[in-house]
Design a protein around this motif. Structure first.
Motif, PDB file in Angstrom:
ATOM      1  N   LEU A 249       2.420   8.281  -7.050  1.00 20.84           N
ATOM      2  CA  LEU A 249       2.109   7.762  -8.282  1.00 20.84           C
ATOM      3  C   LEU A 249       2.097   8.734  -9.355  1.00 20.84           C
ATOM      4  O   LEU A 249       1.902   8.735 -10.680  1.00 20.84           O
ATOM      5  CB  LEU A 249       0.678   7.036  -8.277  1.00 20.84           C
ATOM      6  N   SER A 250       2.427  10.084  -8.960  1.00 14.54           N
ATOM      7  CA  SER A 250       2.241  11.230  -9.588  1.00 14.54           C
ATOM      8  C   SER A 250       1.061  11.242 -10.659  1.00 14.54           C
ATOM      9  O   SER A 250       0.889  11.557 -11.877  1.00 14.54           O
ATOM     10  CB  SER A 250       3.356  11.372 -10.880  1.00 14.54           C
ATOM     11  N   CYS A 251       0.027  10.957  -9.819  1.00 14.64           N
ATOM     12  CA  CYS A 251      -1.477  10.724 -10.487  1.00 14.64           C
ATOM     13  C   CYS A 251      -2.115  12.238 -10.514  1.00 14.64           C
ATOM     14  O   CYS A 251      -3.067  12.334 -11.351  1.00 14.64           O
ATOM     15  CB  CYS A 251      -2.256   9.779  -9.794  1.00 14.64           C
ATOM     16  N   ALA A 252      -1.731  13.156  -9.779  1.00 11.06           N
ATOM     17  CA  ALA A 252      -2.133  14.593  -9.670  1.00 11.06           C
ATOM     18  C   ALA A 252      -3.396  14.621  -9.016  1.00 11.06           C
ATOM     19  O   ALA A 252      -3.879  15.762  -8.848  1.00 11.06           O
ATOM     20  CB  ALA A 252      -2.427  14.923 -11.087  1.00 11.06           C
ATOM     21  N   ASN A 253      -3.917  13.707  -8.205  1.00  8.86           N
ATOM     22  CA  ASN A 253      -5.096  13.615  -7.567  1.00  8.86           C
ATOM     23  C   ASN A 253      -5.084  14.727  -6.379  1.00  8.86           C
ATOM     24  O   ASN A 253      -6.141  15.492  -6.182  1.00  8.86           O
ATOM     25  CB  ASN A 253      -5.658  12.429  -6.884  1.00  8.86           C
TER      26      ASN A 253
ATOM     27  N   LEU B  29      -5.627  18.194  -7.757  1.00  9.02           N
ATOM     28  CA  LEU B  29      -6.891  18.547  -8.443  1.00  9.02           C
ATOM     29  C   LEU B  29      -7.888  18.683  -7.248  1.00  9.02           C
ATOM     30  O   LEU B  29      -9.010  19.471  -7.174  1.00  9.02           O
ATOM     31  CB  LEU B  29      -7.453  17.368  -9.238  1.00  9.02           C
TER      32      LEU B  29
ATOM     33  N   ARG C 278      -7.779  24.345 -19.368  1.00  8.01           N
ATOM     34  CA  ARG C 278      -8.427  23.231 -18.373  1.00  8.01           C
ATOM     35  C   ARG C 278      -7.503  22.983 -17.044  1.00  8.01           C
ATOM     36  O   ARG C 278      -6.271  23.415 -17.233  1.00  8.01           O
ATOM     37  CB  ARG C 278      -8.668  21.714 -19.204  1.00  8.01           C
TER      38      ARG C 278
ATOM     39  N   ASN D 124       1.834  16.570 -13.558  1.00 11.30           N
ATOM     40  CA  ASN D 124       1.756  15.953 -15.138  1.00 11.30           C
ATOM     41  C   ASN D 124       3.139  16.300 -15.780  1.00 11.30           C
ATOM     42  O   ASN D 124       3.818  17.418 -15.497  1.00 11.30           O
ATOM     43  CB  ASN D 124       0.629  16.694 -15.830  1.00 11.30           C
ATOM     44  N   LEU D 125       3.539  15.571 -16.627  1.00 14.43           N
ATOM     45  CA  LEU D 125       4.994  15.589 -17.287  1.00 14.43           C
ATOM     46  C   LEU D 125       4.762  16.850 -18.140  1.00 14.43           C
ATOM     47  O   LEU D 125       5.566  17.501 -17.995  1.00 14.43           O
ATOM     48  CB  LEU D 125       5.182  14.364 -18.121  1.00 14.43           C
TER      49      LEU D 125
ATOM     50  N   PRO E  84      -4.534   8.202  -3.745  1.00 12.72           N
ATOM     51  CA  PRO E  84      -4.599   6.849  -3.772  1.00 12.72           C
ATOM     52  C   PRO E  84      -4.146   6.064  -2.854  1.00 12.72           C
ATOM     53  O   PRO E  84      -4.124   4.967  -2.415  1.00 12.72           O
ATOM     54  CB  PRO E  84      -4.654   6.534  -5.222  1.00 12.72           C
TER      55      PRO E  84
ATOM     56  N   GLU F 138      -1.113  12.434 -19.139  1.00 12.50           N
ATOM     57  CA  GLU F 138      -1.462  12.253 -17.717  1.00 12.50           C
ATOM     58  C   GLU F 138      -2.291  11.028 -17.334  1.00 12.50           C
ATOM     59  O   GLU F 138      -2.326  10.411 -18.305  1.00 12.50           O
ATOM     60  CB  GLU F 138      -2.168  13.568 -17.359  1.00 12.50           C
ATOM     61  N   SER F 139      -2.546  10.876 -16.047  1.00  8.98           N
ATOM     62  CA  SER F 139      -3.259   9.778 -15.523  1.00  8.98           C
ATOM     63  C   SER F 139      -4.795   9.800 -15.737  1.00  8.98           C
ATOM     64  O   SER F 139      -5.306  10.648 -16.053  1.00  8.98           O
ATOM     65  CB  SER F 139      -2.985   9.602 -14.091  1.00  8.98           C
TER      66      SER F 139
ATOM     67  N   CYS G  96      -6.822   9.423 -13.658  1.00  7.33           N
ATOM     68  CA  CYS G  96      -7.241  10.082 -12.553  1.00  7.33           C
ATOM     69  C   CYS G  96      -7.895  11.481 -12.753  1.00  7.33           C
ATOM     70  O   CYS G  96      -8.733  12.108 -12.406  1.00  7.33           O
ATOM     71  CB  CYS G  96      -6.324  10.100 -11.271  1.00  7.33           C
ATOM     72  N   VAL G  97      -6.971  12.211 -13.646  1.00 10.31           N
ATOM     73  CA  VAL G  97      -7.150  13.643 -14.184  1.00 10.31           C
ATOM     74  C   VAL G  97      -8.702  13.384 -14.969  1.00 10.31           C
ATOM     75  O   VAL G  97      -9.526  14.518 -14.722  1.00 10.31           O
ATOM     76  CB  VAL G  97      -6.098  14.025 -15.050  1.00 10.31           C
TER      77      VAL G  97
ATOM     78  N   PRO H  53      -4.386   5.388 -11.868  1.00 12.19           N
ATOM     79  CA  PRO H  53      -3.279   6.265 -11.192  1.00 12.19           C
ATOM     80  C   PRO H  53      -2.048   6.060 -12.190  1.00 12.19           C
ATOM     81  O   PRO H  53      -0.984   6.673 -12.033  1.00 12.19           O
ATOM     82  CB  PRO H  53      -2.875   6.037  -9.749  1.00 12.19           C
TER      83      PRO H  53
END
Ligand code: SF4
Ligand code: SF4
Ligand code: SF4
Ligand code: SF4
Lengths: 389, 270
Positions: free
Chosen positions: A283-287, A290, A316, A322-323, A372, B166-167, B169-170, B191
């Protein structure tokens, strides 16, 4: 009583209520005690005021994309595994003010951010996490050396931030009493056994008629703190018990990550069709980045207030998912999810070796549990191992 | 040398919307007072009935285009605006009222209104960018007050607004919320949703319902596949989750029309 330094290198038994005393002693010594605490539906790493704050009697069940807190049938203090938090939250906080500029008439007054120097004590550091802390320190050292060699002409707006290094945190290690289904430290050789690097290492022993801790004292400051406890001489079997427990935790791990020549492995697979397969699910959500205890990337944000009188520069956490992360003039280098996942995995497991002298993965399994959609790097590496394309 | 720059003229326009985004601007009470020194509220009907003529340096547009009259008016607004920013889900994606786009509007009209012949409306509710060139889009239902101020302040000093793509989620991680998708099995759109709200919903135990619209490269199919396979979400529930305030925004739009199981984990197929 013998001198404090005689305690270094020895192992003792202490009663299970030593934790309260440990927290109090550390606090009296000026440390902020930080350790596991149940916050909502997970265990996070937070400030501890007393042993009451520890998630006693709680355990967890984890697998790809899932984490559940569960009540244990016993009163173990450390009957759980890792949550989403890692110690980087304390060593390298998510948001940091770098500097602030205030308008003074016609000019700007730049003030450096004061990094608050905190004496921190981490309670319950697992072997994989100690490895991660060491990797983060190494990353910071390498980056410092690199920026010193390139940034010779630092301007007021970029580098004049005095970052006072905090005193090395006091580390109370903990031998895991069980592995989560997501753990694979044994296969990447970061655990479950401790080598060195902590001040104290605890092992919780809990059986039908007994509940106590074994405490291994590894440093002088560890000895100084422990001299406050009622130390009982350990018996010969105690060290053997630790070994047995470590071996059991190691044997119970089903996930594995073995890449014999990682740099080469990935450089031969940059166009492997499996990257498309992962990209279809990611999902490229970055979880993942992180929660990863070694991911260290950050971005810089500039702000200005409504009166145009105060400007601030903040750092930060950022992520290669992230794009904006790969944005250069003209656009982002990694716009596809495929290229972002590939960047993450090839860096973490491959080019990290060239850059920092080790793998970037300590096998903690967080990215597997907290994705996720349950993307599992150990499984992805297996697919990548099949036929190179 | 001090040079007092001429005050910039700001206008706020409303199309089909609930006024919530404009209220977010009014809600910036203290900041507005400071802004009032640097910017002239030339046209802001919700705040003042004194309306100044254009052209305007900055136009903030709320609401979607739903009537033939709207189509004409947005062209006029664009002509009179140097820089045009849309605010909110309505203006950027057609809003909740775009649910009509999936149905027969004539049928609605005949059921709802006593005299349908007086109603003149378009068959679709669409975002402003479908009609005129938009310089910047601010997401959210409603927009986030901090982001709105950021866009205005950035415009005033001539820098790029700091609005990460960004999402959500961040932001969950930033505010230390335990992921409710992973720790509680809640279907969450975070997400695939663009950040900006500060991850409010998960912080209160509710799954994000995507009010900030799709993030770039939103892989909705993969998320829906997980809901269906691991979070016992039915096809109908998935559609309802996807088709809310940003129903008309791709890929929420098409994924909501066929919330299948998409690309499932390879290890489950083998
Ligand atoms: S691997 Fe999982 S956690 Fe990481 S970006 Fe992809 S979907 Fe998100
Ligand atoms: S890559 Fe995953 S398993 Fe490895 S250290 Fe990071 S979070 Fe842990
Ligand atoms: S709760 Fe939702 S928005 Fe927050 S991290 Fe989890 S999936 Fe993302
Ligand atoms: S969490 Fe999602 S639904 Fe809730 S306010 Fe934020 S973007 Fe909107």
């Amino acid at each position: 009583m013998s001198s404090v330094s005689d305690l270094v290198g020895r192992c003792f038994r202490v009663s299970s209520d030593v934790l309260g005393l440990l927290i109090r002693t550390l606090r009296d010594d000026g440390y902020i005690a930080i350790g596991p605490r149940k916050v909502g539906e997970s265990i996070q790493l937070e400030v501890l005021d007393s042993a009451e704050d520890l998630p006693r009697g709680w355990g967890d069940q984890q697998d790809a994309g899932t984490y559940r807190l569960v009540r244990r049938s016993d009163a173990a203090y450390f009957g759980f595994n890792l949550g989403a938090d890692s110690w980087k939250k304390w060593l390298d906080p998510n948001r940091k003010l770098l500097w602030r500029a205030k308008r003074e008439g016609e000019s700007w007054e730049v003030e450096q951010a004061h990094t608050q120097v905190r004496r921190m004590a981490f309670i319950g550091v697992r072997a994989c996490e100690l490895a991660a802390i060491k990797i983060q320190l190494r990353v910071r050292e390498v980056s410092r050396l690199q920026s010193n060699s390139t940034d010779t002409n630092s301007s007021a707006l970029s580098a004049e931030v005095s970052v006072e290094a905090p005193e090395e945190p006091f580390l109370v290690g903990l031998n895991c009493s069980q592995a989560a289904a997501t753990c694979f430290c044994a296969s990447v050789h970061t655990g479950p056994a401790f080598a060195s690097g902590c001040d104290l290492v605890l092992t919780e022993v809990l059986n039908d008629d007994d509940h106590y801790f074994l405490i291994q004292i590894l440093t002088k400051r560890g000895a100084r703190i422990s001299s406050q406890f009622e130390l009982q001489t350990s018996i010969a079997d105690d060290l053997a018990h630790i070994d047995r427990q470590v071996a059991q935790v190691s044997d119970s791990q089903s996930r594995q990550l073995n890449i014999s020549n990682p740099v080469d492995f990935f450089s031969r697979r940059l166009e492997h069709s499996h990257w498309d397969d992962v990209a279809a699910r990611c999902l490229s959500c970055a979880n993942c980045t992180l929660v990863c205890p070694t991911c260290f990337c950050s971005t810089v944000e500039d702000t200005s207030d409504v009166q145009n009188a105060v400007a601030e520069r903040w750092s930060r956490w950022d992520s290669c998912f992230n794009l904006d992360f790969s944005f250069i003039h003209g656009g982002s280098l990694r716009s596809s999810t495929r290229s972002r996942y590939r960047q993450w995995l090839t860096h973490k497991l491959g080019t990290w070796h060239e850059q920092f002298g080790s793998s970037g993965c300590v096998g903690c399994g967080r990215c597997i549990a907290w994705c996720p959609v349950g993307i599992d790097l150990t499984a992805e590496v297996k697919y990548l191992s099949q036929a190179t394309r | 040398m001090t040079r007092r720059r001429a005050q910039k003229k700001l206008a706020v326009w409303k199309f089909a919307s609930c006024d919530g985004c404009q209220l977010s601007l009014l809600d910036c009470e203290d900041e507005l007072l400071h802004l009032a020194g640097r910017i002239q509220f030339a046209h802001f009907m919700e705040a003042s009935s004194a309306l100044l003529r254009g052209p305007y340096d900055l136009s903030i547009v709320e609401g979607s285009i739903t009537t033939p009259r709207d189509v004409e008016r947005i062209l006029e607004v664009r002509r009179r605006s140097k820089f045009l920013v849309t605010v909110g889900a309505c203006a950027t994606a057609g809003g909740i009222q775009a649910l009509r786009n999936f149905a027969d509007v004539k049928e609605f009209i005949s059921i709802v209104y006593a005299r349908p012949e007086y109603i003149e409306t378009l068959t679709q509710s669409t975002g402003i960018a479908n009609h005129v060139h938009v310089d910047y889009e601010l997401r959210g239902c409603p927009v986030n007050k901090r982001q709105l101020l950021e866009v205005i302040v950035a415009f005033l000093v001539g820098r790029r607004p700091n609005i990460p793509a960004e999402s959500v989620c961040v932001e969950c991680k930033e505010r230390r919320t335990t992921c409710i998708a992973v720790a509680q099995g809640v279907p969450c759109m975070g997400p695939v949703t663009q950040a900006g709200c500060g991850a409010i919903c998960p912080a209160y135990g509710r799954g994000c319902y995507g009010c900030f619209g799709p993030k770039e490269k939103a892989n909705v199919d993969a998320l829906v596949a997980d809901w269906r396979l691991n979070k016992s979400v039915s096809e109908d529930q998935a559609r309802r989750l996807l088709h809310t305030f940003n129903a008309w925004a791709e890929p929420f739009r098409s994924a909501g029309c066929s919330p299948g199981v998409g690309p499932i984990r390879k290890d489950l197929c083998d």
